[in-house]
Design a protein around this motif. Structure first.
Motif, PDB file in Angstrom:
ATOM      1  N   ASN A 297       0.849  -1.183   0.000  1.00 19.41           N
ATOM      2  CA  ASN A 297       0.000   0.000   0.000  1.00 19.41           C
ATOM      3  C   ASN A 297       0.887   1.236   0.000  1.00 19.41           C
ATOM      4  N   ASP A 298       0.440   2.248  -0.682  1.00 21.94           N
ATOM      5  CA  ASP A 298       1.144   3.517  -0.649  1.00 21.94           C
ATOM      6  C   ASP A 298       0.128   4.622  -0.449  1.00 21.94           C
ATOM      7  N   ALA A 299       0.597   5.735  -0.005  1.00 22.70           N
ATOM      8  CA  ALA A 299      -0.298   6.857   0.256  1.00 22.70           C
ATOM      9  C   ALA A 299       0.410   8.154  -0.076  1.00 22.70           C
ATOM     10  N   ASN A 300      -0.360   9.142  -0.405  1.00 21.38           N
ATOM     11  CA  ASN A 300       0.176  10.482  -0.576  1.00 21.38           C
ATOM     12  C   ASN A 300      -0.806  11.462   0.045  1.00 21.38           C
ATOM     13  N   ILE A 301      -0.320  12.635   0.352  1.00 19.86           N
ATOM     14  CA  ILE A 301      -1.174  13.628   0.993  1.00 19.86           C
ATOM     15  C   ILE A 301      -1.145  14.941   0.223  1.00 19.86           C
ATOM     16  N   VAL A 302      -2.238  15.658   0.338  1.00 17.42           N
ATOM     17  CA  VAL A 302      -2.346  17.021  -0.176  1.00 17.42           C
ATOM     18  C   VAL A 302      -2.704  17.907   1.011  1.00 17.42           C
ATOM     19  N   LEU A 303      -2.078  19.063   1.103  1.00 16.82           N
ATOM     20  CA  LEU A 303      -2.362  19.997   2.182  1.00 16.82           C
ATOM     21  C   LEU A 303      -3.334  21.068   1.700  1.00 16.82           C
ATOM     22  N   GLN A 304      -4.216  21.498   2.591  1.00 11.59           N
ATOM     23  CA  GLN A 304      -5.225  22.510   2.246  1.00 11.59           C
ATOM     24  C   GLN A 304      -5.179  23.677   3.224  1.00 11.59           C
ATOM     25  N   LYS A 305      -5.357  24.872   2.666  1.00 10.14           N
ATOM     26  CA  LYS A 305      -5.644  26.069   3.450  1.00 10.14           C
ATOM     27  C   LYS A 305      -7.003  26.577   3.000  1.00 10.14           C
ATOM     28  N   ARG A 306      -7.919  26.758   3.950  1.00  8.39           N
ATOM     29  CA  ARG A 306      -9.276  27.170   3.596  1.00  8.39           C
ATOM     30  C   ARG A 306      -9.503  28.627   3.981  1.00  8.39           C
ATOM     31  N   PHE A 307     -10.206  29.327   3.127  1.00  5.77           N
ATOM     32  CA  PHE A 307     -10.512  30.720   3.431  1.00  5.77           C
ATOM     33  C   PHE A 307     -11.756  31.156   2.671  1.00  5.77           C
ATOM     34  N   ILE A 308     -12.407  32.189   3.200  1.00  5.79           N
ATOM     35  CA  ILE A 308     -13.562  32.787   2.539  1.00  5.79           C
ATOM     36  C   ILE A 308     -13.092  34.100   1.921  1.00  5.79           C
ATOM     37  N   PRO A 309     -12.951  34.163   0.605  1.00  4.06           N
ATOM     38  CA  PRO A 309     -12.422  35.375  -0.019  1.00  4.06           C
ATOM     39  C   PRO A 309     -13.426  36.524   0.009  1.00  4.06           C
ATOM     40  N   ASP A 310     -12.896  37.711   0.065  1.00  5.02           N
ATOM     41  CA  ASP A 310     -13.710  38.922  -0.026  1.00  5.02           C
ATOM     42  C   ASP A 310     -14.146  39.094  -1.480  1.00  5.02           C
ATOM     43  N   THR A 311     -15.443  39.102  -1.723  1.00 10.06           N
ATOM     44  CA  THR A 311     -15.952  39.226  -3.092  1.00 10.06           C
ATOM     45  C   THR A 311     -16.318  40.662  -3.450  1.00 10.06           C
ATOM     46  N   GLU A 312     -16.017  41.580  -2.538  1.00  5.56           N
ATOM     47  CA  GLU A 312     -16.329  42.997  -2.788  1.00  5.56           C
ATOM     48  C   GLU A 312     -15.074  43.846  -2.965  1.00  5.56           C
ATOM     49  N   ASN A 313     -14.002  43.463  -2.294  1.00  6.84           N
ATOM     50  CA  ASN A 313     -12.773  44.259  -2.309  1.00  6.84           C
ATOM     51  C   ASN A 313     -11.580  43.410  -2.704  1.00  6.84           C
ATOM     52  N   SER A 314     -10.700  43.993  -3.481  1.00 10.93           N
ATOM     53  CA  SER A 314      -9.461  43.325  -3.868  1.00 10.93           C
ATOM     54  C   SER A 314      -8.590  43.143  -2.625  1.00 10.93           C
ATOM     55  N   THR A 315      -8.199  41.888  -2.328  1.00 12.10           N
ATOM     56  CA  THR A 315      -7.510  41.574  -1.082  1.00 12.10           C
ATOM     57  C   THR A 315      -6.334  40.648  -1.352  1.00 12.10           C
ATOM     58  N   SER A 316      -5.265  40.829  -0.568  1.00  4.82           N
ATOM     59  CA  SER A 316      -4.112  39.936  -0.653  1.00  4.82           C
ATOM     60  C   SER A 316      -4.154  38.945   0.504  1.00  4.82           C
ATOM     61  N   TYR A 317      -3.783  37.691   0.226  1.00  2.00           N
ATOM     62  CA  TYR A 317      -3.814  36.616   1.220  1.00  2.00           C
ATOM     63  C   TYR A 317      -2.457  35.918   1.237  1.00  2.00           C
ATOM     64  N   THR A 318      -1.980  35.591   2.436  1.00  3.60           N
ATOM     65  CA  THR A 318      -0.726  34.857   2.585  1.00  3.60           C
ATOM     66  C   THR A 318      -0.998  33.570   3.356  1.00  3.60           C
ATOM     67  N   PHE A 319      -0.533  32.457   2.811  1.00  2.00           N
ATOM     68  CA  PHE A 319      -0.778  31.143   3.405  1.00  2.00           C
ATOM     69  C   PHE A 319       0.560  30.482   3.744  1.00  2.00           C
TER      70      PHE A 319
END
Length: 526
Positions: A297-319
């Motif tokens: 058996n083998d396995a691999n992983i994916v990492l996630q960062k979750r966020f709710i983006p601002d849909t009204e204003n242009s915004t910068s995000y750092t993860f």
């Protein structure tokens, strides 16, 4: 439940509760004078032992040899002692730990005031259930309880006193660090990160309650506490298994269910708390132990960062992923799910309905390393390693040990590569797989969409990637909508390392409420 105290047979005034599944936070104890005298007093769980007086109506709680809880009382010096003939009335709620988490449908079993057509409507699902504290947890917190004595001087004091806050607010995990250890340093401040029980984030009102009712009463006057939001990195597990049907009585679907359970158990014991470490080898070992029919058996992983983006204003995000990230344009090491919508201001403000995100590695001209993803099995001779990509002259050789791939050595790093992959050919074996890491530590994030099947770049400089430090930045990001009901975007990245650790405000988590968090594929050997 009632017990009559008899000094002759029970001089220690200890009473065992026969139910092993009680919720200790719901225990209520009333001591009645006698069976003929109804005068009674409410006793509360002892918290501050140094404050106990001979008349203090407190009880103590301990776990007995058989795992059931025992209630005992003071000796007339530390806490009020029972007298012969006292009747101890104990009430509590029996809990099934985490089993009720998510419950939201209830059936009325009896009539109310004669009305039998009453309907129970759930407003929100049940949360905050937890299993009985483990022996390891007790060993960890007990010394801290002794040293704290209600005063927060060290970070261990803060952790214990906040975690055990007398029922003010249920907490799963706490981490604390001094301002001098922060990056950058902030002196005179103690930083507190809290994971609430049954949830992931604290609301503003919950933070206010914790600050005013839990932290401030225990803090040193000159130290200012500051609650920091927990930075979650979610793990998505992909497990691939080859098994022999002859060696098991279970079907593939039954084995799949058992593997799901094994992965969840592994995550429960190693993740979802502060200062934890994920090891892919440990996960693979936990899966292999599920059934002797598993050939490999083998396995691999994916990492996630979750966020709710601002849909009204242009915004910068750092993860901050907290580990180095893989450069692999073929498998889209950096991506986002689901798709999102963008108003294309360069083309008459057309709404692009399905916009994607990807990285384009820069400063990559040669191969840096080739890692074994799946050692495969059955190799009787050395297979060929074919390097595919847009560069030239890269070569590598494989090493076989016990019929499996053990390592790949690059014999020529090549040049001119911005993307590359490798395939294992020949050697008589199966399932051997490797991944190529290119040199260079930076990349550009871009967004794109499909116009009549043609891939079209929307924003060629939507962000940056620091592969070595695991940092992804989205610059001036402004989606007009997210293509799911929650409005949450998941930024996904593939890590280089199979060992990932967390510190300070960071938690590595496997989200059991996410149906896509665990993916298991089981294949029968023909």
């Amino acid at each position: 439940m009632a017990f009559t105290h008899d000094v002759a047979t029970n001089p220690s005034a200890t009473f065992e509760i026969p139910d092993a599944d009680i919720d200790t936070s719901t225990i209520t104890i009333v001591v009645q004078q006698s069976t003929t005298n109804s005068y009674s007093q409410v006793f509360t769980l002892a918290q501050e032992f140094l404050d106990l007086m001979p008349s203090t109506t407190s009880y103590f709680l301990q776990e007995g040899p058989n795992g059931n809880y025992q209630v005992y009382f003071g000796d007339g010096i530390l806490g009020k002692a029972l007298t012969d003939g006292n009747v101890v009335l104990i009430s509590y709620i029996t809990s099934s730990g985490t089993s009720a988490t998510g419950a939201n449908t209830f059936v009325l079993m009896d009539s109310i005031s004669g009305y039998s057509n009453t309907v129970v409507t759930g407003v929100s699902s049940a949360v905050q259930g937890s299993d009985k504290e483990s022996i390891a947890s007790i060993k960890y917190t007990a010394p801290k309880a002794y040293s704290a004595q209600g005063r927060a001087v060290t970070k261990e004091d803060y952790i214990y006193l906040i975690q055990n806050n007398s029922g003010i607010f249920p907490i799963d995990a706490v981490n604390v660090w001094g301002g001098e250890d922060n990056d950058p340093p902030v002196y005179g401040v103690v930083f507190v990160a809290i994971k609430p029980r049954g949830g992931y984030t604290l609301t503003s009102s919950q933070k206010t309650i914790i600050e005013n009712e839990i932290i401030k009463p225990i803090s040193v006057v000159t130290v200012k506490p500051k609650i920091i939001d927990v930075d979650y990195t979610y793990v998505v597990v992909n497990s691939n298994i080859l098994y022999s049907p002859k060696l098991t009585q279970y079907s593939a679907s039954q084995l799949q269910t058992q593997v799901y359970s094994a992965i969840q158990t592994f995550a429960a014991s190693t993740l979802n708390t502060f200062n934890s470490t994920f090891q892919l080898y440990g996960l693979i070992s936990a899966v292999q132990a599920v059934s002797p029919s598993f050939i490999t058996n083998d396995a691999n992983i994916v990492l996630q960062k979750r966020f709710i983006p601002d849909t009204e204003n242009s915004t910068s995000y750092t993860f901050y992923f907290g580990t180095s990230l893989r450069k692999d344009i073929y498998s889209k090491s950096i991506s986002v799910t689901p798709t999102f919508q963008v108003i294309d201001t360069k083309n008459n403000s057309i709404v692009r309905e399905d916009v994607y995100l990807e990285e384009t590695p820069t400063s990559t001209t040669s191969l840096e390393s080739i890692n074994v993803v799946n050692p495969g099995y059955g190799y009787t001779s050395t297979p060929t390693v074919n390097i595919l990509g847009d560069g030239f002259d890269a070569t590598a050789t494989a090493t076989i040990s016990n019929g499996r791939l053990s390592s790949i050595e690059i014999t020529n790093v090549g040049y001119g590569y911005t993307q590359a992959l490798a395939e294992i050919v020949g050697g008589g074996g199966q399932l051997g797989a490797v991944s190529v890491i290119l040199s260079g530590n930076s990349g550009i994030i871009r967004t794109y969409y499909y116009d009549n099947g043609v891939k079209t770049v929307l924003d060629p400089t939507a962000g940056t990637v620091d592969y070595e430090n695991g940092i992804v930045v989205l610059d001036s990001f402004l989606p007009s909508d997210v293509n799911n009901s929650s409005g949450v975007l998941s930024l996904q990245a593939v890590p280089n390392s199979t060992i990932i650790s967390s510190s300070r405000d960071k938690i590595i988590a496997l989200d059991n409420t996410d149906s896509n968090a665990i993916n298991v594929k089981i294949t029968a050997k023909s």
